[in-house]
Scaffold this motif. Structure first.
Motif, PDB file in Angstrom:
ATOM      1  N   VAL A 124       0.841  -1.196   0.000  1.00  0.00           N
ATOM      2  CA  VAL A 124       0.000   0.000   0.000  1.00  0.00           C
ATOM      3  C   VAL A 124       0.875   1.245   0.000  1.00  0.00           C
ATOM      4  N   LEU A 125       0.531   2.198  -0.868  1.00  0.00           N
ATOM      5  CA  LEU A 125       1.135   3.527  -0.849  1.00  0.00           C
ATOM      6  C   LEU A 125       0.014   4.552  -0.715  1.00  0.00           C
ATOM      7  N   PHE A 126       0.251   5.561   0.108  1.00  0.00           N
ATOM      8  CA  PHE A 126      -0.736   6.604   0.381  1.00  0.00           C
ATOM      9  C   PHE A 126      -0.214   7.917  -0.193  1.00  0.00           C
ATOM     10  N   PHE A 127      -0.997   8.523  -1.102  1.00  0.00           N
ATOM     11  CA  PHE A 127      -0.518   9.664  -1.878  1.00  0.00           C
ATOM     12  C   PHE A 127      -1.226  10.964  -1.505  1.00  0.00           C
ATOM     13  N   ALA A 128      -0.496  12.058  -1.693  1.00  0.00           N
ATOM     14  CA  ALA A 128      -1.042  13.397  -1.474  1.00  0.00           C
ATOM     15  C   ALA A 128      -2.041  13.752  -2.569  1.00  0.00           C
ATOM     16  N   GLN A 129      -2.775  14.857  -2.342  1.00  0.00           N
ATOM     17  CA  GLN A 129      -3.812  15.289  -3.288  1.00  0.00           C
ATOM     18  C   GLN A 129      -3.251  15.576  -4.671  1.00  0.00           C
ATOM     19  N   THR A 130      -2.002  16.008  -4.736  1.00  0.00           N
ATOM     20  CA  THR A 130      -1.419  16.443  -6.007  1.00  0.00           C
ATOM     21  C   THR A 130      -1.056  15.284  -6.932  1.00  0.00           C
ATOM     22  N   VAL A 131      -1.032  14.070  -6.407  1.00  0.00           N
ATOM     23  CA  VAL A 131      -0.603  12.911  -7.199  1.00  0.00           C
ATOM     24  C   VAL A 131      -1.806  12.300  -7.916  1.00  0.00           C
ATOM     25  N   LYS A 132      -1.686  12.131  -9.223  1.00  0.00           N
ATOM     26  CA  LYS A 132      -2.731  11.488 -10.009  1.00  0.00           C
ATOM     27  C   LYS A 132      -2.637   9.971  -9.838  1.00  0.00           C
ATOM     28  N   LEU A 133      -3.769   9.301 -10.034  1.00  0.00           N
ATOM     29  CA  LEU A 133      -3.784   7.850  -9.875  1.00  0.00           C
ATOM     30  C   LEU A 133      -2.806   7.162 -10.826  1.00  0.00           C
ATOM     31  N   GLY A 134      -2.670   7.705 -12.031  1.00  0.00           N
ATOM     32  CA  GLY A 134      -1.730   7.121 -12.986  1.00  0.00           C
ATOM     33  C   GLY A 134      -0.302   7.165 -12.477  1.00  0.00           C
ATOM     34  N   MET A 135       0.084   8.289 -11.874  1.00  0.00           N
ATOM     35  CA  MET A 135       1.421   8.412 -11.307  1.00  0.00           C
ATOM     36  C   MET A 135       1.570   7.492 -10.094  1.00  0.00           C
ATOM     37  N   GLY A 136       0.506   7.385  -9.301  1.00  0.00           N
ATOM     38  CA  GLY A 136       0.540   6.475  -8.165  1.00  0.00           C
ATOM     39  C   GLY A 136       0.768   5.042  -8.602  1.00  0.00           C
ATOM     40  N   ASN A 137       0.146   4.667  -9.701  1.00  0.00           N
ATOM     41  CA  ASN A 137       0.326   3.319 -10.237  1.00  0.00           C
ATOM     42  C   ASN A 137       1.768   3.085 -10.679  1.00  0.00           C
ATOM     43  N   LEU A 138       2.402   4.114 -11.243  1.00  0.00           N
ATOM     44  CA  LEU A 138       3.808   3.992 -11.645  1.00  0.00           C
ATOM     45  C   LEU A 138       4.708   3.782 -10.429  1.00  0.00           C
ATOM     46  N   TYR A 139       4.453   4.547  -9.363  1.00  0.00           N
ATOM     47  CA  TYR A 139       5.215   4.362  -8.122  1.00  0.00           C
ATOM     48  C   TYR A 139       5.047   2.934  -7.603  1.00  0.00           C
ATOM     49  N   LEU A 140       3.812   2.452  -7.644  1.00  0.00           N
ATOM     50  CA  LEU A 140       3.515   1.120  -7.127  1.00  0.00           C
ATOM     51  C   LEU A 140       4.212   0.043  -7.955  1.00  0.00           C
ATOM     52  N   ASN A 141       4.183   0.182  -9.272  1.00  0.00           N
ATOM     53  CA  ASN A 141       4.858  -0.786 -10.142  1.00  0.00           C
ATOM     54  C   ASN A 141       6.364  -0.788  -9.892  1.00  0.00           C
ATOM     55  N   ASP A 142       6.922   0.396  -9.666  1.00  0.00           N
ATOM     56  CA  ASP A 142       8.352   0.500  -9.378  1.00  0.00           C
ATOM     57  C   ASP A 142       8.690  -0.198  -8.065  1.00  0.00           C
ATOM     58  N   LEU A 143       7.811  -0.036  -7.071  1.00  0.00           N
ATOM     59  CA  LEU A 143       8.015  -0.693  -5.779  1.00  0.00           C
ATOM     60  C   LEU A 143       8.003  -2.211  -5.927  1.00  0.00           C
ATOM     61  N   VAL A 144       7.063  -2.731  -6.702  1.00  0.00           N
ATOM     62  CA  VAL A 144       6.977  -4.181  -6.922  1.00  0.00           C
ATOM     63  C   VAL A 144       8.256  -4.700  -7.579  1.00  0.00           C
ATOM     64  N   LYS A 145       8.759  -3.980  -8.571  1.00  0.00           N
ATOM     65  CA  LYS A 145       9.991  -4.395  -9.255  1.00  0.00           C
ATOM     66  C   LYS A 145      11.168  -4.454  -8.287  1.00  0.00           C
ATOM     67  N   LYS A 146      11.255  -3.481  -7.391  1.00  0.00           N
ATOM     68  CA  LYS A 146      12.370  -3.449  -6.441  1.00  0.00           C
ATOM     69  C   LYS A 146      12.262  -4.580  -5.423  1.00  0.00           C
ATOM     70  N   ILE A 147      11.042  -4.939  -5.041  1.00  0.00           N
ATOM     71  CA  ILE A 147      10.871  -6.071  -4.127  1.00  0.00           C
ATOM     72  C   ILE A 147      11.268  -7.368  -4.818  1.00  0.00           C
ATOM     73  N   ARG A 148      10.941  -7.482  -6.099  1.00  0.00           N
ATOM     74  CA  ARG A 148      11.342  -8.677  -6.853  1.00  0.00           C
ATOM     75  C   ARG A 148      12.865  -8.821  -6.870  1.00  0.00           C
ATOM     76  N   LYS A 149      13.559  -7.697  -6.975  1.00  0.00           N
ATOM     77  CA  LYS A 149      15.025  -7.741  -6.963  1.00  0.00           C
ATOM     78  C   LYS A 149      15.549  -8.185  -5.600  1.00  0.00           C
ATOM     79  N   LEU A 150      14.853  -7.762  -4.525  1.00  0.00           N
ATOM     80  CA  LEU A 150      15.269  -8.170  -3.181  1.00  0.00           C
ATOM     81  C   LEU A 150      15.142  -9.677  -2.990  1.00  0.00           C
ATOM     82  N   GLU A 151      14.154 -10.273  -3.654  1.00  0.00           N
ATOM     83  CA  GLU A 151      13.930 -11.716  -3.508  1.00  0.00           C
ATOM     84  C   GLU A 151      15.025 -12.535  -4.177  1.00  0.00           C
ATOM     85  N   ASN A 152      15.657 -11.966  -5.198  1.00  0.00           N
ATOM     86  CA  ASN A 152      16.660 -12.721  -5.967  1.00  0.00           C
ATOM     87  C   ASN A 152      18.006 -12.776  -5.245  1.00  0.00           C
TER      88      ASN A 152
END
Length: 218
Positions: free
Chosen positions: A190-218
């Motif tokens: 879960v990521l919690f965003f300020a009013q200024t962040v659009k949902l599309g940008m929030g989704n990009l942040y979330l996808n980036d977070l998932v990719k970094k967690i995948r790297k931690l698993e390797n």
């Protein structure tokens, strides 16, 4: 859009007295009982500077709301944090929550989630199991309780097979969540965003977070 009042969840708090391990300043803090009750082991409460005194530190709270110890820390964070920590004396060690929280990977994921919070665009982060059990959270209390309730409802309705969840509050703040399998266990980021962040940008942040967690698993 989901009304913020509809997301508000009443939650009881327990008062505990914490003592800074550096300067010995004492202060009474309110801790959400639901988080403590969910934990099978100790709950680590990270207390940022300015909350009790000028120092940041961690306290370890058991299920009876007794503080089992403190720890000085050498990293900075801006929000009070809650996460489950391992305790060898506790016999209840079954289930995916404990299996993950006892691994180094869990600590690495916490560091990653903490690094995303900048108090400008990303106001908090969290890791939950699909039933709403809090593994880690730096989310504001009202937001945290709302998310717990949302996951509980989705679990009851067997909607945890969904991949993502987007919520927009009445004040235009956003909550974005991504279900993810970590070590063959299913969790929700879960990521919690300020009013200024659009949902599309929030989704990009979330996808980036998932990719970094995948790297931690390797």
């Amino acid at each position: 859009m989901i009304e913020s009042e509809d997301l508000t969840v009443r939650e009881d708090y327990q008062d505990i007295i914490v003592i800074c391990p550096t300067c010995k300043t004492k202060k009474d803090l309110k801790i959400p009982t639901k988080i403590i009750n969910q934990a099978k082991q100790l709950t680590t409460v990270s207390i940022p500077s300015g909350t009790v005194c000028e120092h940041s530190f961690q306290s370890f709270v058991d299920k009876n709301y007794k503080i089992r110890g403190y720890q000085k820390i050498d990293f900075e964070f801006s929000h009070m944090e809650f996460y489950e920590s391992a305790d060898a004396e506790v016999e209840e060690t079954d289930g995916p929550t404990v299996n993950l929280s006892s691994q180094q990977l869990f600590q690495d994921i916490i560091k990653l989630l903490r690094s995303y919070v900048d108090d400008k665009e990303i106001l908090g982060s969290g890791l939950f199991n699909v039933d709403g059990h809090v593994l880690y959270s730096s989310l504001p209390s009202n937001t945290l309780f709302s998310i717990i309730k949302e996951f509980e409802v989705r679990s009851e309705k067997k909607l945890s097979s969904l991949k993502k969840m987007y919520l927009e509050l009445e004040n235009d703040q956003k909550i974005c969540s991504n279900y993810i399998n970590i070590k063959d266990m299913r969790f929700a980021l879960v990521l919690f965003f300020a009013q200024t962040v659009k949902l599309g940008m929030g989704n990009l942040y979330l996808n980036d977070l998932v990719k970094k967690i995948r790297k931690l698993e390797n």
